[in-house]
Design a protein around this motif. Structure first.
Motif, mmCIF file in Angstrom:
data_model
loop_
_atom_site.group_PDB
_atom_site.id
_atom_site.type_symbol
_atom_site.label_atom_id
_atom_site.label_comp_id
_atom_site.label_asym_id
_atom_site.label_seq_id
_atom_site.Cartn_x
_atom_site.Cartn_y
_atom_site.Cartn_z
ATOM 1 N N MET A 130 -2.227 0.696 7.622
ATOM 2 C CA MET A 130 -3.305 1.120 6.720
ATOM 3 C C MET A 130 -4.025 -0.072 6.097
ATOM 4 O O MET A 130 -5.199 0.026 5.739
ATOM 5 C CB MET A 130 -2.746 2.065 5.646
ATOM 6 C CG MET A 130 -2.375 3.437 6.227
ATOM 7 S SD MET A 130 -1.334 4.430 5.124
ATOM 8 C CE MET A 130 -2.467 4.746 3.782
ATOM 9 N N CYS A 185 3.736 1.983 8.541
ATOM 10 C CA CYS A 185 2.498 2.752 8.330
ATOM 11 C C CYS A 185 1.596 2.068 7.303
ATOM 12 O O CYS A 185 0.371 1.976 7.497
ATOM 13 C CB CYS A 185 2.834 4.172 7.865
ATOM 14 S SG CYS A 185 3.588 5.164 9.162
ATOM 15 N N PRO A 232 -0.754 8.571 -6.395
ATOM 16 C CA PRO A 232 -0.576 7.759 -5.188
ATOM 17 C C PRO A 232 -1.509 6.552 -5.161
ATOM 18 O O PRO A 232 -2.643 6.623 -5.631
ATOM 19 C CB PRO A 232 -0.906 8.733 -4.049
ATOM 20 C CG PRO A 232 -1.604 9.876 -4.675
ATOM 21 C CD PRO A 232 -1.232 9.927 -6.112
ATOM 22 N N ALA A 233 -0.989 5.459 -4.619
ATOM 23 C CA ALA A 233 -1.782 4.226 -4.522
ATOM 24 C C ALA A 233 -2.918 4.408 -3.513
ATOM 25 O O ALA A 233 -2.810 5.216 -2.594
ATOM 26 C CB ALA A 233 -0.880 3.085 -4.074
ATOM 27 N N ARG A 234 -4.002 3.676 -3.741
ATOM 28 C CA ARG A 234 -5.117 3.637 -2.779
ATOM 29 C C ARG A 234 -5.015 2.315 -2.026
ATOM 30 O O ARG A 234 -4.913 1.253 -2.655
ATOM 31 C CB ARG A 234 -6.459 3.690 -3.520
ATOM 32 C CG ARG A 234 -7.132 5.051 -3.590
ATOM 33 C CD ARG A 234 -6.375 6.070 -4.404
ATOM 34 N NE ARG A 234 -7.212 7.247 -4.702
ATOM 35 C CZ ARG A 234 -6.784 8.336 -5.306
ATOM 36 N NH1 ARG A 234 -5.517 8.442 -5.694
ATOM 37 N NH2 ARG A 234 -7.594 9.347 -5.547
ATOM 38 N N ILE A 235 -5.065 2.409 -0.720
ATOM 39 C CA ILE A 235 -4.895 1.203 0.097
ATOM 40 C C ILE A 235 -6.215 0.883 0.797
ATOM 41 O O ILE A 235 -6.752 1.703 1.550
ATOM 42 C CB ILE A 235 -3.777 1.419 1.141
ATOM 43 C CG1 ILE A 235 -2.458 1.709 0.412
ATOM 44 C CG2 ILE A 235 -3.644 0.203 2.060
ATOM 45 C CD1 ILE A 235 -1.400 2.307 1.293
ATOM 46 N N ASP A 236 -6.735 -0.304 0.531
ATOM 47 C CA ASP A 236 -7.997 -0.718 1.148
ATOM 48 C C ASP A 236 -7.739 -1.440 2.467
ATOM 49 O O ASP A 236 -6.717 -2.095 2.630
ATOM 50 C CB ASP A 236 -8.749 -1.665 0.206
ATOM 51 C CG ASP A 236 -9.308 -0.903 -0.980
ATOM 52 O OD1 ASP A 236 -10.036 0.079 -0.752
ATOM 53 O OD2 ASP A 236 -8.990 -1.276 -2.132
ATOM 54 N N GLY A 247 -6.998 -0.609 7.916
ATOM 55 C CA GLY A 247 -7.928 0.520 7.989
ATOM 56 C C GLY A 247 -7.506 1.607 8.953
ATOM 57 O O GLY A 247 -8.258 2.541 9.216
ATOM 58 N N TRP A 248 -6.289 1.507 9.476
ATOM 59 C CA TRP A 248 -5.809 2.530 10.388
ATOM 60 C C TRP A 248 -5.300 3.745 9.636
ATOM 61 O O TRP A 248 -4.796 3.652 8.526
ATOM 62 C CB TRP A 248 -4.664 1.966 11.243
ATOM 63 C CG TRP A 248 -5.173 1.311 12.490
ATOM 64 C CD1 TRP A 248 -6.467 1.171 12.869
ATOM 65 C CD2 TRP A 248 -4.385 0.710 13.502
ATOM 66 N NE1 TRP A 248 -6.544 0.530 14.074
ATOM 67 C CE2 TRP A 248 -5.274 0.242 14.487
ATOM 68 C CE3 TRP A 248 -3.023 0.534 13.693
ATOM 69 C CZ2 TRP A 248 -4.843 -0.412 15.644
ATOM 70 C CZ3 TRP A 248 -2.579 -0.107 14.845
ATOM 71 C CH2 TRP A 248 -3.486 -0.571 15.806
ATOM 72 N N HIS A 249 -5.405 4.877 10.291
ATOM 73 C CA HIS A 249 -4.741 6.082 9.799
ATOM 74 C C HIS A 249 -3.295 6.071 10.276
ATOM 75 O O HIS A 249 -2.984 5.437 11.296
ATOM 76 C CB HIS A 249 -5.468 7.329 10.296
ATOM 77 C CG HIS A 249 -6.781 7.532 9.590
ATOM 78 N ND1 HIS A 249 -6.897 8.277 8.450
ATOM 79 C CD2 HIS A 249 -8.010 7.034 9.855
ATOM 80 C CE1 HIS A 249 -8.154 8.256 8.043
ATOM 81 N NE2 HIS A 249 -8.851 7.508 8.874
#
Lengths: 371, 431
Positions: B288, B284, B249-253, B291-293
């Motif tokens: 993100m 969504c 899965p990608a990491r989203i900053d 920085g939101w969940h």
């Protein structure tokens, strides 16, 4: 902090890969199918094996064969599949075959409602096999737990040589959520203990009366026997009542005597509270909201979220509950784990709220029970 | 030649049981092939054929009735170098029929020895899947009503590349078994035999009558030409070795400032084909990037391209606990099927909820603030309506910004699709 956007099922697959799983077999069933999809994506390119069985009985059978050949194995299904797994689960219990079984619970009974969640299999996982000997059941709350607890599940299967369930729920499994995977601390990976090859190998000889036997795989230079029949330490049928008794006692004790070593839980205790709320799985998330709202409204409440459900972490429950006059148990069924809470807390007021209609239990519903 | 027979546990069968001949022939076959005990696994199930694994000094796996092939499949895929022999009676054959058919179709390198003696010997001689209709067995008249299965014909029809039918009294049984084991792929040996304990007490069956019966049946003598093909395990490994490594899965900053504060719930009510699920995911991901969940739940029927499609999203600066929708900030209504799916929600909505509805969609009574968009007049096609609504939210800086939305699109799609999607966003934002 970098977030990934994954569903609980993918988190389980990632946990399995992190734990060293190299064999998966399953049969498609909503809401567990995406675990199979993910394992099919991850395993074969790394030299692992991912298979689709002709049915659930075959799928878990493949896993038992591969586990005895030394692989760390995973299967995943939902309630109807657990029913079909039952005889093979009994086999894995009695013949001490490590396996991790994900049960993504859906609304039952029977075929029920495939895309709706429930926690209706909590007693079924514990008791749905012949003999009534124990298994381990871990219950994740969210995708992060799916990842972390799956690694623990593999470790426990290796260490105690038994089936370990991850008791998920459609509402965790098929909900995508943001997870900071890199921030999740994973345990050290455990692999089953190899037997001493210099001594004659007795496949079911344990060192103590509360531990699993050391392991050698089928297929290596030492010949290994595995059997579903009632066996002595040598893996041949025994009719000696004393030997049988010692063996059954050991299967019970190897898990129940060590549950304190693998009691996973969350606690949010308020020293002012006189009520302890107990909720596990996805319901614990609504419980957190209810507890926060209750506190803001001036009614302090404490929350216990057990993540090891079986064997029942009795010490945790007794120790946590002793400070409270009232215990409230909330779960997505008609009253299953509350039986255990009442059993270990005799004399305590234990109230219950359950709902099994396909909807999540709402924070407001929990507040009404707490009031 | 070395025998693999376990001297400590000599074979014990009823006097005259043909299984004992098969044990001897199997041992002879191992010896002919020069197989050591640690190179062989015998997998067995319940019934008298299930005693086989105890008579040999080999790896042994004894399991549940009819399931031996399932364990063998796992063992062989995990240890391709092992010689795996499965013993099964006509009982296991019947109860494990699905596994027999699948193994034939799959062609994994196993040998299935069918010890076919026409009844359940161990439980009192009841009828099995191969009991002749005229036989007298422990199941009363029931076997008279069912046709016995010809397992050799069935196996060939199911794709088994090697089927051999013989008598347990064959003078060359060991050679026949060895040839089956040597075959690289799934081999089935159908060995007719006698159960003196149960069956032959009431039914006339001798080595001679077995031979006579066999001549009346279609012959199976090894390879089945039409089914010859590469072995499953080696094909699996060859194919898997060519697969590209899987991408996790990608990491989203977090890159942007969110335009809103606190938990925000959004609901999209549409129908299949409107790319509702994709829009939910984009929303969504956009959150993100600030920085939101986020959480996303989808609800759709089993049909593809028909019926409702509903996505429920929650964005929050904190990890999301409860994932249900209680007080949505925005409801997007794009199809009557979707609205019908959540029709009870509307009565509870107040003016703080914005409902963006496509022109022509009916809404239940509510106090929500309603914005209508005539997508057709704007020449926006149905599959783009959901994204256009996200663009509308971004345009108004409601929950997400244009930057966040564009970043999500760039993250989610390959360049050409992302460019088209961003073009649509610009069209809506510029309108």
């Amino acid at each position: 902090m970098a977030l990934s956007f994954i569903e609980g099922n993918e988190a389980i697959a990632l946990g399995a890969m992190a734990a060293g799983c190299s064999f998966f077999a399953g049969y498609p069933i909503t809401p567990a199918t995406t675990i199979y999809n993910a394992m099919l994506k991850y395993l074969p390119p790394e030299g692992g094996v991912c298979l689709q069985g002709e049915d659930e009985i075959a799928s878990i059978g493949y896993c038992l064969g591969a586990s005895m050949a030394g692989r760390k194995v995973l299967t995943a299904t939902s309630g109807p599949g657990i029913s079909l797994y039952s005889e093979q689960i009994s086999f894995a219990i009695g013949s001490e075959i490590p396996i991790v079984i994900v049960n993504v619970q859906r609304l039952g009974p029977s075929t029920g409602s495939a895309p709706k969640g429930a926690d209706g299999d909590i007693q079924f996982m514990r008791w749905g096999s012949s003999s009534g000997l124990p298994v381990i059941v871990l219950a994740p709350v969210d995708a992060a737990d799916c990842y972390r607890l799956t690694v623990h599940a593999f470790n426990l299967a290796e260490q105690y040589r038994c089936p370990v369930f991850v008791a998920s729920n459609k509402e965790i499994a098929m909900t995508r959520e943001s997870v900071d995977l890199d921030a999740i601390e994973l345990p050290t990976i455990i692999t089953r203990k190899p037997a001493d090859r210099s001594a004659p190998f007795l496949p079911f000889a344990a060192r103590t009366d509360d531990s699993a036997p050391d392991f050698l795989p089928i297929g290596d230079s030492t010949v290994v026997r595995q059997t579903s029949s009632t066996h002595g330490t040598n893996g041949y049928i025994t009719v000696d009542p004393d030997e049988i008794d010692a063996f059954q006692q050991r299967l019970e004790k190897k898990l129940t005597a060590h549950v304190d070593d693998f009691t996973f839980f969350d606690q949010d205790l308020d020293p002012q509270a006189d009520t302890l709320l107990v909720a596990y799985g996805v319901t614990a998330r609504a419980a957190r909201v209810a507890v926060a709202a209750s506190r803001s409204a001036g009614s302090p409440v404490s929350l216990l979220t057990p993540k090891t459900l079986w064997p029942v972490p009795e010490r945790l429950i007794v120790d946590t509950a002793k400070h409270y006059d009232r215990v409230v148990v909330v779960e997505m069924n008609t009253g299953q784990y509350v039986r255990e809470i009442r059993r270990v807390l005799p004399g305590k007021t234990v109230d219950f709220f359950g709902q099994m209609n396909g909807n999540l239990i709402k924070p407001q519903q929990i507040r009404e029970v707490l009031a | 030649m070395n025998s693999l027979i376990n001297a400590n546990r000599p074979p014990v069968f009823c006097p005259g049981c043909s299984h004992e001949r098969v044990v001897a022939a199997l041992d002879k076959a191992f010896a002919k092939m020069g197989l050591e005990g640690d190179r062989v696994a015998i997998v067995s199930d319940i019934g008298c054929s299930g005693l086989f694994d105890t008579f040999f000094n080999t790896h042994a796996f004894h399991g549940l009735h009819g399931r031996a092939l399932t364990y063998a499949m796992g063992l062989k895929m995990a240890r391709p170098e092992l010689t795996v022999i499965v013993t099964m009676g006509d009982g296991g054959l019947g109860i494990g029929g699905a596994h027999v058919l699948s193994t034939c179709r799959r062609n994994i390198d196993l040998t299935l020895l069918v010890l076919n003696n026409f009844n359940y010997g161990m439980t009192g001689g009841q009828c099995s899947s191969t009991t002749p209709q005229e036989a007298i067995v422990g199941s009363g008249f029931l076997n008279q009503l069912e046709k016995p299965i010809d397992i050799s014909s069935v196996a060939a029809a199911a794709g088994a590349p090697y089927v051999h039918r013989t008598s347990s009294y064959s003078s060359v049984l060991a050679d026949e078994i060895a040839a089956a084991i040597e075959f690289n792929g799934f081999s089935l040996v159908d060995m007719w035999g006698m159960c003196p304990g149960r069956y032959t007490k009431r039914n006339k069956l001798t080595p001679k009558t077995i031979d006579a019966a066999l001549t009346q049946l279609p012959p199976f003598k090894g390879p089945v030409e039409v089914n010859l093909r590469p072995e499953y395990g080696s094909s699996y490994r060859d194919t898997a070795a060519r697969l590209p490594a899987a991408v996790g899965p990608a990491r989203i900053d977090a890159r942007f400032q969110p335009p809103a504060a606190g938990r925000q719930e959004v609901l999209i009510l549409g129908s299949a084909g409107q790319r509702i699920v994709t829009a939910g995911e984009i929303f969504c991901l956009a959150g993100m990037t600030a920085g939101w969940h986020a959480t996303l739940k989808n609800d759709y029927p089993i049909t593809v391209l028909r019926g409702h499609s509903v996505s429920e999203m929650v964005l929050s600066p904190e990890p999301v606990d409860y994932t249900g929708i209680e007080r949505p900030a925005v409801v997007v209504a794009l199809a009557d099927e979707g609205v019908a799916r959540r029709k009870t929600l509307f009565a509870g909505l107040g003016p703080e909820t914005l409902v963006i509805k496509a022109a022509g969609i009916g809404l239940p009574e509510s106090n929500a603030t309603v914005m209508e968009i005539d997508f057709r007049a704007r020449k926006i096609k149905t599959p783009d309506w959901a994204l256009a609504c996200l663009a509308q939210l971004a345009r108004d800086n409601r929950l997400i910004s244009v930057q966040m939305l564009k970043a999500a699109l760039a993250m989610r799609f390959k360049k050409d699709i992302a460019d088209t999607a961003i073009g649509l966003v610009d069209q809506v934002v510029g309108a």
